[in-house]
Design a protein around this motif. Structure first.
Motif, PDB file in Angstrom:
ATOM      1  N   VAL A 127      43.678  45.817  30.179  1.00 23.93           N
ATOM      2  CA  VAL A 127      42.444  46.467  29.963  1.00 23.93           C
ATOM      3  C   VAL A 127      41.904  45.525  30.508  1.00 23.93           C
ATOM      4  O   VAL A 127      42.546  45.314  31.716  1.00 23.93           O
ATOM      5  CB  VAL A 127      42.189  45.329  28.414  1.00 23.93           C
ATOM      6  N   PRO A 128      40.300  46.511  30.906  1.00 26.45           N
ATOM      7  CA  PRO A 128      39.573  45.585  32.170  1.00 26.45           C
ATOM      8  C   PRO A 128      39.341  44.050  31.765  1.00 26.45           C
ATOM      9  O   PRO A 128      39.388  43.622  31.595  1.00 26.45           O
ATOM     10  CB  PRO A 128      38.514  46.227  31.700  1.00 26.45           C
ATOM     11  N   ALA A 129      39.221  43.650  33.169  1.00 25.05           N
ATOM     12  CA  ALA A 129      38.887  42.487  33.022  1.00 25.05           C
ATOM     13  C   ALA A 129      37.885  41.853  33.566  1.00 25.05           C
ATOM     14  O   ALA A 129      36.419  42.356  32.349  1.00 25.05           O
ATOM     15  CB  ALA A 129      38.346  41.935  34.254  1.00 25.05           C
ATOM     16  N   GLY A 130      36.928  40.999  32.685  1.00 19.55           N
ATOM     17  CA  GLY A 130      36.481  40.236  32.000  1.00 19.55           C
ATOM     18  C   GLY A 130      35.296  40.424  31.052  1.00 19.55           C
ATOM     19  O   GLY A 130      34.026  40.413  29.931  1.00 19.55           O
ATOM     20  N   LEU A 131      36.404  41.312  29.835  1.00 20.63           N
ATOM     21  CA  LEU A 131      35.404  41.259  28.102  1.00 20.63           C
ATOM     22  C   LEU A 131      36.226  40.508  27.145  1.00 20.63           C
ATOM     23  O   LEU A 131      37.478  39.840  28.336  1.00 20.63           O
ATOM     24  CB  LEU A 131      36.579  43.092  28.143  1.00 20.63           C
ATOM     25  N   SER A 132      35.293  40.538  26.285  1.00 25.29           N
ATOM     26  CA  SER A 132      36.071  39.159  25.632  1.00 25.29           C
ATOM     27  C   SER A 132      37.640  39.988  24.788  1.00 25.29           C
ATOM     28  O   SER A 132      37.705  40.868  25.189  1.00 25.29           O
ATOM     29  CB  SER A 132      36.006  39.035  24.547  1.00 25.29           C
ATOM     30  N   VAL A 133      38.145  39.395  24.744  1.00 22.41           N
ATOM     31  CA  VAL A 133      40.062  39.840  23.619  1.00 22.41           C
ATOM     32  C   VAL A 133      39.056  40.678  22.506  1.00 22.41           C
ATOM     33  O   VAL A 133      40.175  41.559  22.793  1.00 22.41           O
ATOM     34  CB  VAL A 133      40.506  37.802  23.060  1.00 22.41           C
ATOM     35  N   ALA A 134      38.082  40.287  22.020  1.00 23.03           N
ATOM     36  CA  ALA A 134      38.494  40.980  20.646  1.00 23.03           C
ATOM     37  C   ALA A 134      37.561  42.580  21.106  1.00 23.03           C
ATOM     38  O   ALA A 134      38.069  43.901  20.943  1.00 23.03           O
ATOM     39  CB  ALA A 134      36.833  40.594  19.875  1.00 23.03           C
ATOM     40  N   ALA A 135      36.940  42.524  22.262  1.00 24.60           N
ATOM     41  CA  ALA A 135      36.147  43.940  22.878  1.00 24.60           C
ATOM     42  C   ALA A 135      37.738  44.533  23.522  1.00 24.60           C
ATOM     43  O   ALA A 135      37.629  45.761  23.204  1.00 24.60           O
ATOM     44  CB  ALA A 135      35.046  43.355  23.944  1.00 24.60           C
ATOM     45  N   ALA A 136      38.277  43.839  24.173  1.00 24.93           N
ATOM     46  CA  ALA A 136      39.629  44.505  24.770  1.00 24.93           C
ATOM     47  C   ALA A 136      40.871  44.740  23.520  1.00 24.93           C
ATOM     48  O   ALA A 136      41.440  46.451  23.709  1.00 24.93           O
ATOM     49  CB  ALA A 136      40.307  43.410  25.536  1.00 24.93           C
ATOM     50  N   LEU A 137      40.391  44.324  22.550  1.00 25.38           N
ATOM     51  CA  LEU A 137      41.197  44.608  21.869  1.00 25.38           C
ATOM     52  C   LEU A 137      40.972  46.598  20.688  1.00 25.38           C
ATOM     53  O   LEU A 137      41.681  47.391  20.720  1.00 25.38           O
ATOM     54  CB  LEU A 137      41.861  43.511  19.941  1.00 25.38           C
ATOM     55  N   LEU A 138      39.810  45.964  20.705  1.00 25.08           N
ATOM     56  CA  LEU A 138      39.010  46.993  20.092  1.00 25.08           C
ATOM     57  C   LEU A 138      39.586  48.240  20.870  1.00 25.08           C
ATOM     58  O   LEU A 138      39.372  49.473  20.557  1.00 25.08           O
ATOM     59  CB  LEU A 138      37.267  46.941  19.471  1.00 25.08           C
ATOM     60  N   GLN A 190      38.889  31.916  17.917  1.00 29.97           N
ATOM     61  CA  GLN A 190      38.219  33.185  17.790  1.00 29.97           C
ATOM     62  C   GLN A 190      37.886  34.301  18.648  1.00 29.97           C
ATOM     63  O   GLN A 190      37.409  34.135  20.593  1.00 29.97           O
ATOM     64  CB  GLN A 190      36.430  32.473  17.477  1.00 29.97           C
ATOM     65  N   SER A 191      38.378  35.962  18.296  1.00 29.29           N
ATOM     66  CA  SER A 191      38.995  36.524  19.528  1.00 29.29           C
ATOM     67  C   SER A 191      37.694  36.665  20.229  1.00 29.29           C
ATOM     68  O   SER A 191      37.677  37.301  21.349  1.00 29.29           O
ATOM     69  CB  SER A 191      40.255  37.082  19.531  1.00 29.29           C
ATOM     70  N   CYS A 192      36.211  36.382  19.646  1.00 28.92           N
ATOM     71  CA  CYS A 192      35.389  37.420  20.906  1.00 28.92           C
ATOM     72  C   CYS A 192      34.684  36.149  21.552  1.00 28.92           C
ATOM     73  O   CYS A 192      33.713  37.019  22.266  1.00 28.92           O
ATOM     74  CB  CYS A 192      33.908  37.812  19.790  1.00 28.92           C
ATOM     75  N   LEU A 193      35.515  35.073  21.040  1.00 26.38           N
ATOM     76  CA  LEU A 193      34.681  33.727  22.282  1.00 26.38           C
ATOM     77  C   LEU A 193      35.226  34.056  23.409  1.00 26.38           C
ATOM     78  O   LEU A 193      35.104  33.035  24.568  1.00 26.38           O
ATOM     79  CB  LEU A 193      34.427  32.979  21.653  1.00 26.38           C
ATOM     80  N   ILE A 194      36.654  34.172  23.611  1.00 27.08           N
ATOM     81  CA  ILE A 194      37.354  33.847  25.008  1.00 27.08           C
ATOM     82  C   ILE A 194      37.247  35.409  25.742  1.00 27.08           C
ATOM     83  O   ILE A 194      37.808  36.521  24.739  1.00 27.08           O
ATOM     84  CB  ILE A 194      38.556  34.063  24.074  1.00 27.08           C
ATOM     85  N   GLU A 195      37.781  35.069  26.879  1.00 26.02           N
ATOM     86  CA  GLU A 195      37.395  36.562  27.694  1.00 26.02           C
ATOM     87  C   GLU A 195      39.231  36.180  28.306  1.00 26.02           C
ATOM     88  O   GLU A 195      40.542  35.489  27.938  1.00 26.02           O
ATOM     89  CB  GLU A 195      37.054  35.911  29.599  1.00 26.02           C
ATOM     90  N   VAL A 196      39.448  37.837  28.516  1.00 28.05           N
ATOM     91  CA  VAL A 196      40.768  38.086  28.735  1.00 28.05           C
ATOM     92  C   VAL A 196      41.078  37.366  29.915  1.00 28.05           C
ATOM     93  O   VAL A 196      40.719  37.331  30.723  1.00 28.05           O
ATOM     94  CB  VAL A 196      41.261  39.271  28.653  1.00 28.05           C
ATOM     95  N   ALA A 197      42.869  37.153  30.018  1.00 21.42           N
ATOM     96  CA  ALA A 197      43.277  36.767  31.006  1.00 21.42           C
ATOM     97  C   ALA A 197      45.005  36.892  31.578  1.00 21.42           C
ATOM     98  O   ALA A 197      45.683  37.486  30.513  1.00 21.42           O
ATOM     99  CB  ALA A 197      43.332  34.793  30.526  1.00 21.42           C
ATOM    100  N   GLU A 198      45.144  37.205  32.674  1.00 22.75           N
ATOM    101  CA  GLU A 198      46.787  37.442  33.066  1.00 22.75           C
ATOM    102  C   GLU A 198      47.551  37.071  32.079  1.00 22.75           C
ATOM    103  O   GLU A 198      47.370  35.947  32.258  1.00 22.75           O
ATOM    104  CB  GLU A 198      46.489  37.473  34.398  1.00 22.75           C
ATOM    105  N   GLY A 199      48.386  38.102  31.465  1.00 19.46           N
ATOM    106  CA  GLY A 199      49.297  37.810  30.636  1.00 19.46           C
ATOM    107  C   GLY A 199      49.510  36.801  29.603  1.00 19.46           C
ATOM    108  O   GLY A 199      50.406  36.118  28.411  1.00 19.46           O
ATOM    109  N   MET A 200      48.646  37.158  29.075  1.00 17.27           N
ATOM    110  CA  MET A 200      47.409  36.296  27.458  1.00 17.27           C
ATOM    111  C   MET A 200      48.724  37.107  26.667  1.00 17.27           C
ATOM    112  O   MET A 200      49.184  38.333  26.573  1.00 17.27           O
ATOM    113  CB  MET A 200      46.410  36.565  27.512  1.00 17.27           C
ATOM    114  N   ARG A 201      49.519  36.794  25.432  1.00 10.26           N
ATOM    115  CA  ARG A 201      50.042  36.385  24.726  1.00 10.26           C
ATOM    116  C   ARG A 201      49.797  36.435  23.403  1.00 10.26           C
ATOM    117  O   ARG A 201      48.610  35.298  22.878  1.00 10.26           O
ATOM    118  CB  ARG A 201      51.145  36.053  24.653  1.00 10.26           C
TER     119      ARG A 201
END
Length: 117
Positions: A31-42, A82-93
Motif C-alpha cells: 500500500v502507499p506509505a502515509g495512509l491510515s491503516v483503515a484507508a490502506a485496507l479499504l 482504531q485503524s483510522c488513527l494509525i499510520e501504516v508501517a513496514e511489516g505491520m501484521r
C-alpha cells in the motif's frame, strides 16, 4: 453555487512512489506509505474489519476520525486498535477483530504523599 469538492487529496510524489508491505489476515498487501491503516485496507478492497460481539455482524470504518470505533482491528498482536488513527508501517501484521476482546487491566502504581500543615 459551489459544486466542486471541499476536500482534495494531498498530491505528493513521495506518497505515489513509496510503498509499505503489510499483511491483513495473513494476506500480503502493498500500500502507499502515509495512509491510515483503515484507508490502506479499504483501498486494498477489504470490506470487513471486525465482527460485533453479540450478533457477529460485519463492521468497517464509518467516521474515519476515531469517533465511532467501527474500525477496530488487531495490529501486531494488540487488540482494539482504531485503524483510522494509525499510520501504516513496514511489516505491520493486521488481523480482523472477531467478537469481544478482553481489556487488559494494568493498575498504575499509587504513591502516597503526606501533606505537611
Amino acid at each position: 453555487m459551489r459544486t466542486d469538492p471541499l476536500f482534495q487529496p494531498v498530491k505528493s510524489e513521495a506518497r505515489a512512489t513509496r510503498t509499505v508491505r503489510l499483511s491483513f489476515n495473513g494476506q500480503p498487501l502493498t500500500v502507499p506509505a502515509g495512509l491510515s491503516v483503515a484507508a490502506a485496507l479499504l483501498m486494498s478492497g477489504v470490506q470487513r474489519f471486525r465482527a460485533t460481539p453479540v450478533s457477529e455482524a460485519p463492521r468497517a470504518p464509518y467516521c474515519m476520525m476515531g469517533v465511532c470505533f467501527e474500525c477496530l482491528v488487531d495490529i501486531d498482536g494488540v487488540p482494539n486498535r482504531q485503524s483510522c488513527l494509525i499510520e501504516v508501517a513496514e511489516g505491520m501484521r493486521i488481523r480482523s477483530q472477531e467478537g469481544a476482546r478482553d481489556l487488559i487491566y494494568q493498575p498504575a502504581t499509587v504513591q502516597v504523599v503526606e501533606v505537611q500543615p
